[in-house]
Scaffold this motif. Structure first.
Motif, PDB file in Angstrom:
ATOM      1  N   VAL A   1       0.880  -1.171   0.000  1.00 52.45           N
ATOM      2  CA  VAL A   1       0.000   0.000   0.000  1.00 52.45           C
ATOM      3  C   VAL A   1       0.917   1.220   0.000  1.00 52.45           C
ATOM      4  O   VAL A   1       1.484   1.580   1.024  1.00 52.45           O
ATOM      5  CB  VAL A   1      -0.944  -0.007   1.213  1.00 52.45           C
ATOM      6  CG1 VAL A   1      -1.841   1.223   1.201  1.00 52.45           C
ATOM      7  CG2 VAL A   1      -1.773  -1.283   1.225  1.00 52.45           C
ATOM      8  N   THR A   2       1.044   1.809  -1.177  1.00 44.38           N
ATOM      9  CA  THR A   2       2.021   2.885  -1.365  1.00 44.38           C
ATOM     10  C   THR A   2       1.400   4.229  -1.714  1.00 44.38           C
ATOM     11  O   THR A   2       2.109   5.237  -1.710  1.00 44.38           O
ATOM     12  CB  THR A   2       3.003   2.497  -2.480  1.00 44.38           C
ATOM     13  OG1 THR A   2       2.251   2.250  -3.679  1.00 44.38           O
ATOM     14  CG2 THR A   2       3.791   1.244  -2.105  1.00 44.38           C
ATOM     15  N   ASP A   3       0.106   4.234  -2.027  1.00 38.44           N
ATOM     16  CA  ASP A   3      -0.535   5.479  -2.438  1.00 38.44           C
ATOM     17  C   ASP A   3      -2.034   5.395  -2.172  1.00 38.44           C
ATOM     18  O   ASP A   3      -2.526   4.397  -1.644  1.00 38.44           O
ATOM     19  CB  ASP A   3      -0.251   5.767  -3.913  1.00 38.44           C
ATOM     20  CG  ASP A   3      -0.724   4.656  -4.850  1.00 38.44           C
ATOM     21  OD1 ASP A   3      -1.493   3.764  -4.416  1.00 38.44           O
ATOM     22  OD2 ASP A   3      -0.324   4.669  -6.020  1.00 38.44           O
ATOM     23  N   GLY A   4      -2.746   6.448  -2.548  1.00 37.05           N
ATOM     24  CA  GLY A   4      -4.181   6.496  -2.313  1.00 37.05           C
ATOM     25  C   GLY A   4      -4.954   5.407  -3.017  1.00 37.05           C
ATOM     26  O   GLY A   4      -5.888   4.830  -2.457  1.00 37.05           O
ATOM     27  N   ALA A   5      -4.575   5.098  -4.251  1.00 36.60           N
ATOM     28  CA  ALA A   5      -5.301   4.060  -5.008  1.00 36.60           C
ATOM     29  C   ALA A   5      -5.141   2.690  -4.359  1.00 36.60           C
ATOM     30  O   ALA A   5      -6.115   1.932  -4.241  1.00 36.60           O
ATOM     31  CB  ALA A   5      -4.814   4.029  -6.449  1.00 36.60           C
ATOM     32  N   SER A   6      -3.930   2.364  -3.928  1.00 31.91           N
ATOM     33  CA  SER A   6      -3.734   1.058  -3.289  1.00 31.91           C
ATOM     34  C   SER A   6      -4.384   1.026  -1.910  1.00 31.91           C
ATOM     35  O   SER A   6      -4.824  -0.036  -1.450  1.00 31.91           O
ATOM     36  CB  SER A   6      -2.255   0.678  -3.227  1.00 31.91           C
ATOM     37  OG  SER A   6      -1.489   1.660  -2.557  1.00 31.91           O
ATOM     38  N   ALA A   7      -4.501   2.176  -1.245  1.00 32.68           N
ATOM     39  CA  ALA A   7      -5.211   2.238   0.037  1.00 32.68           C
ATOM     40  C   ALA A   7      -6.696   1.935  -0.164  1.00 32.68           C
ATOM     41  O   ALA A   7      -7.299   1.198   0.625  1.00 32.68           O
ATOM     42  CB  ALA A   7      -5.027   3.604   0.685  1.00 32.68           C
ATOM     43  N   VAL A   8      -7.277   2.464  -1.222  1.00 38.20           N
ATOM     44  CA  VAL A   8      -8.687   2.189  -1.529  1.00 38.20           C
ATOM     45  C   VAL A   8      -8.865   0.710  -1.853  1.00 38.20           C
ATOM     46  O   VAL A   8      -9.828   0.076  -1.397  1.00 38.20           O
ATOM     47  CB  VAL A   8      -9.183   3.095  -2.680  1.00 38.20           C
ATOM     48  CG1 VAL A   8     -10.518   2.620  -3.228  1.00 38.20           C
ATOM     49  CG2 VAL A   8      -9.278   4.538  -2.201  1.00 38.20           C
ATOM     50  N   ARG A   9      -7.938   0.139  -2.627  1.00 37.31           N
ATOM     51  CA  ARG A   9      -8.012  -1.300  -2.938  1.00 37.31           C
ATOM     52  C   ARG A   9      -7.923  -2.128  -1.663  1.00 37.31           C
ATOM     53  O   ARG A   9      -8.620  -3.139  -1.516  1.00 37.31           O
ATOM     54  CB  ARG A   9      -6.895  -1.702  -3.903  1.00 37.31           C
ATOM     55  CG  ARG A   9      -7.220  -1.452  -5.330  1.00 37.31           C
ATOM     56  CD  ARG A   9      -6.280  -2.093  -6.357  1.00 37.31           C
ATOM     57  NE  ARG A   9      -5.265  -2.990  -5.902  1.00 37.31           N
ATOM     58  CZ  ARG A   9      -3.949  -2.692  -5.838  1.00 37.31           C
ATOM     59  NH1 ARG A   9      -3.515  -1.511  -6.191  1.00 37.31           N
ATOM     60  NH2 ARG A   9      -3.083  -3.595  -5.427  1.00 37.31           N
ATOM     61  N   LEU A  10      -7.049  -1.728  -0.729  1.00 38.79           N
ATOM     62  CA  LEU A  10      -6.934  -2.458   0.534  1.00 38.79           C
ATOM     63  C   LEU A  10      -8.232  -2.379   1.321  1.00 38.79           C
ATOM     64  O   LEU A  10      -8.695  -3.393   1.856  1.00 38.79           O
ATOM     65  CB  LEU A  10      -5.774  -1.927   1.380  1.00 38.79           C
ATOM     66  CG  LEU A  10      -5.631  -2.580   2.754  1.00 38.79           C
ATOM     67  CD1 LEU A  10      -5.399  -4.095   2.647  1.00 38.79           C
ATOM     68  CD2 LEU A  10      -4.514  -1.919   3.547  1.00 38.79           C
ATOM     69  N   ALA A  11      -8.844  -1.215   1.388  1.00 37.11           N
ATOM     70  CA  ALA A  11     -10.110  -1.082   2.114  1.00 37.11           C
ATOM     71  C   ALA A  11     -11.165  -2.008   1.521  1.00 37.11           C
ATOM     72  O   ALA A  11     -11.876  -2.702   2.260  1.00 37.11           O
ATOM     73  CB  ALA A  11     -10.582   0.367   2.090  1.00 37.11           C
ATOM     74  N   ALA A  12     -11.259  -2.045   0.203  1.00 34.12           N
ATOM     75  CA  ALA A  12     -12.230  -2.942  -0.451  1.00 34.12           C
ATOM     76  C   ALA A  12     -11.914  -4.399  -0.140  1.00 34.12           C
ATOM     77  O   ALA A  12     -12.824  -5.196   0.111  1.00 34.12           O
ATOM     78  CB  ALA A  12     -12.228  -2.704  -1.959  1.00 34.12           C
ATOM     79  N   GLU A  13     -10.651  -4.755  -0.137  1.00 35.99           N
ATOM     80  CA  GLU A  13     -10.242  -6.137   0.170  1.00 35.99           C
ATOM     81  C   GLU A  13     -10.568  -6.502   1.613  1.00 35.99           C
ATOM     82  O   GLU A  13     -11.056  -7.607   1.888  1.00 35.99           O
ATOM     83  CB  GLU A  13      -8.745  -6.310  -0.102  1.00 35.99           C
ATOM     84  CG  GLU A  13      -8.212  -7.678   0.217  1.00 35.99           C
ATOM     85  CD  GLU A  13      -8.756  -8.782  -0.679  1.00 35.99           C
ATOM     86  OE1 GLU A  13      -8.678  -9.959  -0.279  1.00 35.99           O
ATOM     87  OE2 GLU A  13      -9.256  -8.491  -1.791  1.00 35.99           O
ATOM     88  N   LEU A  14     -10.303  -5.603   2.548  1.00 34.47           N
ATOM     89  CA  LEU A  14     -10.628  -5.865   3.952  1.00 34.47           C
ATOM     90  C   LEU A  14     -12.117  -6.143   4.116  1.00 34.47           C
ATOM     91  O   LEU A  14     -12.519  -7.097   4.788  1.00 34.47           O
ATOM     92  CB  LEU A  14     -10.231  -4.665   4.823  1.00 34.47           C
ATOM     93  CG  LEU A  14      -8.743  -4.390   4.979  1.00 34.47           C
ATOM     94  CD1 LEU A  14      -8.529  -3.034   5.648  1.00 34.47           C
ATOM     95  CD2 LEU A  14      -8.049  -5.498   5.748  1.00 34.47           C
ATOM     96  N   GLU A  15     -12.928  -5.316   3.483  1.00 34.54           N
ATOM     97  CA  GLU A  15     -14.378  -5.479   3.597  1.00 34.54           C
ATOM     98  C   GLU A  15     -14.837  -6.774   2.933  1.00 34.54           C
ATOM     99  O   GLU A  15     -15.698  -7.478   3.464  1.00 34.54           O
ATOM    100  CB  GLU A  15     -15.109  -4.279   3.011  1.00 34.54           C
ATOM    101  CG  GLU A  15     -14.792  -2.960   3.703  1.00 34.54           C
ATOM    102  CD  GLU A  15     -15.194  -2.882   5.166  1.00 34.54           C
ATOM    103  OE1 GLU A  15     -15.956  -3.744   5.656  1.00 34.54           O
ATOM    104  OE2 GLU A  15     -14.756  -1.932   5.839  1.00 34.54           O
ATOM    105  N   SER A  16     -14.255  -7.116   1.793  1.00 39.01           N
ATOM    106  CA  SER A  16     -14.615  -8.370   1.120  1.00 39.01           C
ATOM    107  C   SER A  16     -14.283  -9.574   1.985  1.00 39.01           C
ATOM    108  O   SER A  16     -15.059 -10.528   2.066  1.00 39.01           O
ATOM    109  CB  SER A  16     -13.885  -8.476  -0.221  1.00 39.01           C
ATOM    110  OG  SER A  16     -14.378  -7.508  -1.115  1.00 39.01           O
TER     111      SER A  16
END
Length: 148
Positions: free
Chosen positions: A84-99
């Motif tokens: 997680v290096t930037d805003g886009a990867s942070a958003v992807r991580l949030a979606a993954e956590l919720e999934s």
């Protein structure tokens, strides 16, 4: 339901409740990472999710105790599924956590009864909505990998 049947049902729900608790511990950790990298436009959403997961973690901690088990403690750190290096990867991580949370709450719905089942269904629903918001779209049957 008799006491012995209740005890059998409670014992059967313990592994799923512990898994939901572990997933909430991981989500709290993960949202700490998300909050540090997410763009300002998503900062409030990340803070809200962090607070929700802290509260859900506490609910699951009490649920595990109510089932007669000792809640597993949070790890010192958790491996992230990708850097997680930037805003886009942070958003992807949030979606993954919720999934991931939808999956463990779906398991808890299957394994539990009564108020715990209702709590698990609420956790599944809330995680699915947050995942859709982070992802920008939904998936069929959230939490049920065999149906996706």
């Amino acid at each position: 339901m008799t006491t012995s049947q209740r005890s059998d049902a409670d014992r059967a729900a313990v592994p799923a409740a512990q898994a939901a608790l572990a997933a909430e511990h991981a989500a709290v950790y993960g949202y700490g990472v998300v909050g540090g990298r997410v763009e300002e436009e998503h900062a409030a959403q990340a803070r809200e999710a962090y607070d929700v997961h802290r509260a859900r973690r506490d609910v699951m901690n009490r649920a595990v105790r109510a089932l007669g088990a000792e809640p597993e403690a949070a790890a010192a750190a958790y491996a992230l599924p990708f850097p997680v290096t930037d805003g886009a990867s942070a958003v992807r991580l949030a979606a993954e956590l919720e999934s991931r949370l939808t999956a463990v709450y779906a398991d808890l719905v299957r394994a539990s009864t009564g108020s715990l089942r209702g709590e698990a269904a609420a956790g599944l629903r809330e995680a699915a909505v947050r995942a859709a918001r982070w992802r920008g779209g939904s998936v069929a049957f959230p939490g049920l990998a065999e149906r996706a």
